[in-house]
Write an enzyme that holds these catalytic residues in place. Structure first.
Site, PDB file in Angstrom:
ATOM      1  N   GLY A  12       0.785  -1.226   0.000  1.00 45.04           N
ATOM      2  CA  GLY A  12       0.000   0.000   0.000  1.00 45.04           C
ATOM      3  C   GLY A  12       0.819   1.278   0.000  1.00 45.04           C
ATOM      4  N   SER A 131      -5.261   8.221   9.815  1.00 46.51           N
ATOM      5  CA  SER A 131      -6.444   7.862   9.043  1.00 46.51           C
ATOM      6  C   SER A 131      -7.512   8.903   9.314  1.00 46.51           C
ATOM      7  CB  SER A 131      -6.951   6.481   9.475  1.00 46.51           C
ATOM      8  OG  SER A 131      -8.258   6.231   9.003  1.00 46.51           O
ATOM      9  N   TYR A 144     -10.569   0.316  15.723  1.00 48.57           N
ATOM     10  CA  TYR A 144      -9.609   0.933  14.802  1.00 48.57           C
ATOM     11  C   TYR A 144      -9.519   2.436  15.050  1.00 48.57           C
ATOM     12  CZ  TYR A 144      -7.408   2.361  10.408  1.00 48.57           C
ATOM     13  OH  TYR A 144      -6.568   2.914   9.473  1.00 48.57           O
ATOM     14  N   LYS A 148      -6.366   4.900  16.254  1.00 49.40           N
ATOM     15  CA  LYS A 148      -5.902   6.028  15.458  1.00 49.40           C
ATOM     16  C   LYS A 148      -6.082   7.364  16.186  1.00 49.40           C
ATOM     17  CE  LYS A 148      -4.388   3.941  11.755  1.00 49.40           C
ATOM     18  NZ  LYS A 148      -2.973   4.042  11.334  1.00 49.40           N
ATOM     19  N   THR A 179      -5.727   0.432  -1.364  1.00 47.92           N
ATOM     20  CA  THR A 179      -4.697  -0.445  -0.830  1.00 47.92           C
ATOM     21  C   THR A 179      -5.302  -1.797  -0.481  1.00 47.92           C
ATOM     22  OG1 THR A 179      -5.101   0.180   1.463  1.00 47.92           O
ATOM     23  CG2 THR A 179      -3.541   1.546   0.208  1.00 47.92           C
TER      24      THR A 179
END
Length: 231
Positions: A12, A131, A144, A148, A179
């Site tokens: 990616g 992100s 997630y 982050k 990605t």
């Protein structure tokens, strides 16, 4: 020669960046989770070298690096590795939380800590590829996004703590990027994947290179990138 250490360099955004830096003659060190992966990376990225250390096991990073020769100079560390597992809070077991927090947050924090002495010598740069989820959390993204959001806090604190040593810290917040991770996200969401709708990894790599190449009198602190026409 400028020396960079990259995590997530095998795929990616990290892979696009590694190729870009190698093509212009920079020295690139890729972090590999094990010796087998290190051999694969050296074959795939001509001219790159590797260090072995598993971000998923942060408590072992110090031991792993102590068994290897660290670079005498390091101009940047770019954290591009990451994992994602979606699901509502009611369904997320502790192991799912632990893995994402380790790879996305605790591992980068520990790796940075271990490399700070050599980064201070060169007054280098640390770039965290965060992100959009590091700024806004949505349903199904709790673990997630928490990792982050924590990465943003890590970067913000590190920037203030290390300013006296000349270290510059940048956070890049890409939106959905074409990605392998995005393919996995779509599989988990049960949606059809169309790479043309998302940011090309090369575009994110361009942003990271900009952050790395700024003169010493300035540094990029936070930058969000979104796909053209994104909602």
């Amino acid at each position: 020669m400028t020396v960079h250490l990259l995590t997530g360099g095998g795929s990616g955004i990290g892979a696009a960046l590694a190729r870009r830096l190698l093509a212009r003659g920079d020295e690139v060190i890729l972090l590999a989770r094990d010796a087998g992966r290190a051999r694969q990376l050296v074959e795939e990225f001509e001219g790159a070298s590797t260090l072995v250390g598993d971000l998923a096991v942060p408590g072992r990073l110090s031991w792993a690096l102590s068994k290897q020769a660290l670079p005498e100079r390091l101009d940047s560390v770019v954290h591009a590795a990451g994992v994602v597992d979606l699901g509502p809070v009611v369904d997320l077991a502790p192991a799912v939380w632990d893995h994402q927090l380790a790879v996305n947050l605790t591992g980068p924090a520990e790796l940075t800590r271990l490399l700070l002495p050599v980064l201070r010598v060169s007054r280098g740069r640390v770039v965290f590829v965060n992100s959009g989820a590091g700024l806004n959390a949505h349903a199904g993204w709790s673990a997630y996004a928490a990792s982050k959001h924590g990465l943003k806090a890590l970067a913000d604190s590190l920037r203030q703590e290390e300013a006296e040593h000349g270290i510059k810290v940048s956070s890049i917040y890409p939106g959905r990027t074409a990605t392998p991770m995005q393919i996995r996200v779509h599989q988990q969401e049960g949606r059809e994947y169309d790479a043309s709708r998302f940011i090309d990894p090369e575009s994110v790599a361009t942003t990271i290179v900009t952050a790395l190449d700024l003169p010493d009198d300035a540094h990029l602190t936070d930058l969000s990138i979104r796909p053209t026409g994104a909602r």
